[in-house]
Design a protein around this motif. Sequence first.
Motif, PDB file in Angstrom:
ATOM      1  N   ARG A  23       0.885  -1.273  -0.095  1.00 38.25           N
ATOM      2  CA  ARG A  23      -0.014  -0.124  -0.072  1.00 38.25           C
ATOM      3  C   ARG A  23       0.991   1.287   0.077  1.00 38.25           C
ATOM      4  O   ARG A  23       0.410   2.284  -0.668  1.00 38.25           O
ATOM      5  CB  ARG A  23      -0.854   0.212   0.977  1.00 38.25           C
ATOM      6  CG  ARG A  23      -1.661  -1.306   1.349  1.00 38.25           C
ATOM      7  CD  ARG A  23      -2.668  -1.413   0.493  1.00 38.25           C
ATOM      8  NE  ARG A  23      -3.828  -0.407   0.065  1.00 38.25           N
ATOM      9  CZ  ARG A  23      -4.901  -0.418  -0.824  1.00 38.25           C
ATOM     10  NH1 ARG A  23      -4.391  -0.933  -1.913  1.00 38.25           N
ATOM     11  NH2 ARG A  23      -5.843   0.372  -0.551  1.00 38.25           N
ATOM     12  N   LEU A  24       2.004   1.210   0.620  1.00 44.49           N
ATOM     13  CA  LEU A  24       2.961   2.393   0.812  1.00 44.49           C
ATOM     14  C   LEU A  24       4.197   2.036   0.813  1.00 44.49           C
ATOM     15  O   LEU A  24       4.698   1.352   1.329  1.00 44.49           O
ATOM     16  CB  LEU A  24       2.498   3.156   2.084  1.00 44.49           C
ATOM     17  CG  LEU A  24       3.488   4.185   2.412  1.00 44.49           C
ATOM     18  CD1 LEU A  24       3.119   5.441   1.512  1.00 44.49           C
ATOM     19  CD2 LEU A  24       3.296   4.889   4.036  1.00 44.49           C
ATOM     20  N   TYR A  25       4.908   2.706  -0.343  1.00 50.54           N
ATOM     21  CA  TYR A  25       6.380   2.421  -0.366  1.00 50.54           C
ATOM     22  C   TYR A  25       7.305   3.957  -0.019  1.00 50.54           C
ATOM     23  O   TYR A  25       6.590   4.768   0.151  1.00 50.54           O
ATOM     24  CB  TYR A  25       6.632   2.056  -1.831  1.00 50.54           C
ATOM     25  CG  TYR A  25       6.015   0.738  -2.292  1.00 50.54           C
ATOM     26  CD1 TYR A  25       6.617  -0.278  -2.197  1.00 50.54           C
ATOM     27  CD2 TYR A  25       4.907   0.830  -2.723  1.00 50.54           C
ATOM     28  CE1 TYR A  25       5.898  -1.555  -2.469  1.00 50.54           C
ATOM     29  CE2 TYR A  25       4.166  -0.355  -3.271  1.00 50.54           C
ATOM     30  CZ  TYR A  25       4.814  -1.579  -3.103  1.00 50.54           C
ATOM     31  OH  TYR A  25       4.115  -2.885  -3.454  1.00 50.54           O
ATOM     32  N   ARG A  26       8.438   3.444   0.066  1.00 47.91           N
ATOM     33  CA  ARG A  26       9.584   4.746   0.745  1.00 47.91           C
ATOM     34  C   ARG A  26      10.644   4.509  -0.072  1.00 47.91           C
ATOM     35  O   ARG A  26      11.033   3.308  -0.616  1.00 47.91           O
ATOM     36  CB  ARG A  26       9.604   4.750   1.994  1.00 47.91           C
ATOM     37  CG  ARG A  26      10.199   3.538   2.646  1.00 47.91           C
ATOM     38  CD  ARG A  26      10.503   3.459   3.927  1.00 47.91           C
ATOM     39  NE  ARG A  26      11.499   4.553   4.289  1.00 47.91           N
ATOM     40  CZ  ARG A  26      11.799   4.841   5.517  1.00 47.91           C
ATOM     41  NH1 ARG A  26      11.212   4.247   6.863  1.00 47.91           N
ATOM     42  NH2 ARG A  26      12.793   5.686   5.690  1.00 47.91           N
ATOM     43  N   SER A  27      11.267   5.566  -0.586  1.00 46.82           N
ATOM     44  CA  SER A  27      12.516   5.807  -1.240  1.00 46.82           C
ATOM     45  C   SER A  27      13.378   7.056  -1.263  1.00 46.82           C
ATOM     46  O   SER A  27      12.579   7.946  -0.674  1.00 46.82           O
ATOM     47  CB  SER A  27      12.361   5.083  -2.747  1.00 46.82           C
ATOM     48  OG  SER A  27      11.562   6.210  -3.398  1.00 46.82           O
ATOM     49  N   GLY A  28      14.255   6.949  -1.847  1.00 51.98           N
ATOM     50  CA  GLY A  28      14.860   8.232  -2.251  1.00 51.98           C
ATOM     51  C   GLY A  28      14.296   8.776  -3.649  1.00 51.98           C
ATOM     52  O   GLY A  28      13.136   8.190  -4.259  1.00 51.98           O
ATOM     53  N   SER A  29      14.723   9.929  -4.322  1.00 53.09           N
ATOM     54  CA  SER A  29      14.245  10.669  -5.440  1.00 53.09           C
ATOM     55  C   SER A  29      14.368   9.782  -6.584  1.00 53.09           C
ATOM     56  O   SER A  29      15.145   8.889  -6.507  1.00 53.09           O
ATOM     57  CB  SER A  29      14.879  12.005  -5.382  1.00 53.09           C
ATOM     58  OG  SER A  29      16.000  11.855  -6.221  1.00 53.09           O
ATOM     59  N   PHE A  30      13.586  10.226  -7.459  1.00 54.93           N
ATOM     60  CA  PHE A  30      13.565   9.573  -8.990  1.00 54.93           C
ATOM     61  C   PHE A  30      14.444  10.300  -9.984  1.00 54.93           C
ATOM     62  O   PHE A  30      14.382  10.137 -11.079  1.00 54.93           O
ATOM     63  CB  PHE A  30      12.100   9.558  -9.363  1.00 54.93           C
ATOM     64  CG  PHE A  30      10.984   8.676  -8.520  1.00 54.93           C
ATOM     65  CD1 PHE A  30      11.463   7.952  -7.715  1.00 54.93           C
ATOM     66  CD2 PHE A  30      10.047   8.175  -9.352  1.00 54.93           C
ATOM     67  CE1 PHE A  30      10.729   7.066  -6.938  1.00 54.93           C
ATOM     68  CE2 PHE A  30       9.043   7.577  -8.600  1.00 54.93           C
ATOM     69  CZ  PHE A  30       9.491   6.830  -7.697  1.00 54.93           C
ATOM     70  N   HIS A  31      15.193  11.157  -9.390  1.00 59.82           N
ATOM     71  CA  HIS A  31      15.928  11.981 -10.472  1.00 59.82           C
ATOM     72  C   HIS A  31      17.091  11.332 -11.298  1.00 59.82           C
ATOM     73  O   HIS A  31      17.471  12.044 -12.300  1.00 59.82           O
ATOM     74  CB  HIS A  31      16.594  13.360  -9.683  1.00 59.82           C
ATOM     75  CG  HIS A  31      17.907  12.963  -8.996  1.00 59.82           C
ATOM     76  ND1 HIS A  31      18.046  12.245  -7.763  1.00 59.82           N
ATOM     77  CD2 HIS A  31      19.359  13.102  -9.605  1.00 59.82           C
ATOM     78  CE1 HIS A  31      19.308  12.239  -7.447  1.00 59.82           C
ATOM     79  NE2 HIS A  31      20.113  12.744  -8.393  1.00 59.82           N
ATOM     80  N   THR A  32      17.248  10.206 -10.978  1.00 54.23           N
ATOM     81  CA  THR A  32      18.291   9.493 -11.908  1.00 54.23           C
ATOM     82  C   THR A  32      17.775   8.018 -12.234  1.00 54.23           C
ATOM     83  O   THR A  32      18.301   7.120 -12.549  1.00 54.23           O
ATOM     84  CB  THR A  32      19.549   9.013 -10.961  1.00 54.23           C
ATOM     85  OG1 THR A  32      19.268   8.239  -9.783  1.00 54.23           O
ATOM     86  CG2 THR A  32      20.203  10.189 -10.661  1.00 54.23           C
ATOM     87  N   LEU A  33      16.149   8.174 -12.102  1.00 51.06           N
ATOM     88  CA  LEU A  33      15.512   6.825 -12.536  1.00 51.06           C
ATOM     89  C   LEU A  33      15.766   6.450 -14.201  1.00 51.06           C
ATOM     90  O   LEU A  33      15.929   7.429 -14.644  1.00 51.06           O
ATOM     91  CB  LEU A  33      13.990   7.117 -12.467  1.00 51.06           C
ATOM     92  CG  LEU A  33      13.021   6.150 -12.962  1.00 51.06           C
ATOM     93  CD1 LEU A  33      13.008   4.825 -12.119  1.00 51.06           C
ATOM     94  CD2 LEU A  33      11.483   6.693 -13.110  1.00 51.06           C
ATOM     95  N   THR A  34      16.193   5.457 -14.425  1.00 55.09           N
ATOM     96  CA  THR A  34      16.466   4.850 -15.639  1.00 55.09           C
ATOM     97  C   THR A  34      15.097   4.395 -16.626  1.00 55.09           C
ATOM     98  O   THR A  34      14.126   3.990 -15.713  1.00 55.09           O
ATOM     99  CB  THR A  34      17.528   3.605 -15.880  1.00 55.09           C
ATOM    100  OG1 THR A  34      16.953   2.675 -15.229  1.00 55.09           O
ATOM    101  CG2 THR A  34      18.659   4.011 -14.834  1.00 55.09           C
ATOM    102  N   PRO A  35      15.005   4.334 -17.869  1.00 53.83           N
ATOM    103  CA  PRO A  35      13.892   3.903 -18.353  1.00 53.83           C
ATOM    104  C   PRO A  35      13.584   2.293 -17.712  1.00 53.83           C
ATOM    105  O   PRO A  35      12.460   1.722 -17.705  1.00 53.83           O
ATOM    106  CB  PRO A  35      14.284   3.805 -19.881  1.00 53.83           C
ATOM    107  CG  PRO A  35      15.263   4.826 -20.077  1.00 53.83           C
ATOM    108  CD  PRO A  35      16.134   4.744 -18.638  1.00 53.83           C
TER     109      PRO A  35
END
Length: 261
Positions: free
Chosen positions: A52-64
């Motif tokens: 239901r709920l996830y946590r993480s760092g930012s998506f600024h280097t997310l790859t395809p």
Amino acid sequence: MTAREFDSAPATATTPAASDTGTGSAFITVPGVRNLRDAGGTGGTGGLRPGRLYRSGSFHTLTPDGAQRLKALGLRTVIDLRSATELDNWPDLRHGLDHESVHLPTFPVDRESTDQPWPDNQADLYLYLPRYAGPSIAAVIRRLIAPGALPALVHCAVGKDRTGLTVAVLQSLLGATEAEITADFLLSNAGLGLLDGPTPYVDETGTERISRPITAALLRSSLDWIRQNHGSVEGFVRAAGVTDDEVAALRAALGDGQTPG
């Protein structure tokens, strides 16, 4: 030590596979996203249902490729706790993902504000966090209980400090014990490669700095501040404007059906 040492992401990032961290299956490997895990754990943390709920760092280097793996989580909402300046310098990448992005900054000012500068050490930061995070956490609760908001993910820069306290409050409202909350909080040391001590990173301005591990005592200081000033975590969110009905709706949306003790 400078203020930028807290909760700041490196220029490049890859979440470690579970086998790399020594923490079993705690982490979800998504290229370009650090410290990603289910806030409910693999079997539920306290009263929080997995998935239901996830946590993480930012998506600024997310790859395809990472975006395709995130898509498998079915995320409908991504809540960003970073400052406006951080978003300008390091915006989240989407690569076609269709979740709703919501900006709910933990702090009312940017890091280097002359009015309320972020503290320069961890001990002060974890007293500053609960002092100013109430309105953001209240807004997070309202977003999570909105129709169609779940599954959701909450992140800041690396998912350690701002995300750490926000998720700790949510877990407490859902009935997790302080031991369970602390165990999840400390997983960020593994997720960020801090198990062996401080590590260097490059901040959003290109400056090399040092990231330091978090401790149980840091989280306890925030929770103690909440209890001393508001009596309980529920009192803390009520002081920020959250109603009893909204707390009940949060438990219905994220909980496992058990009434918190």
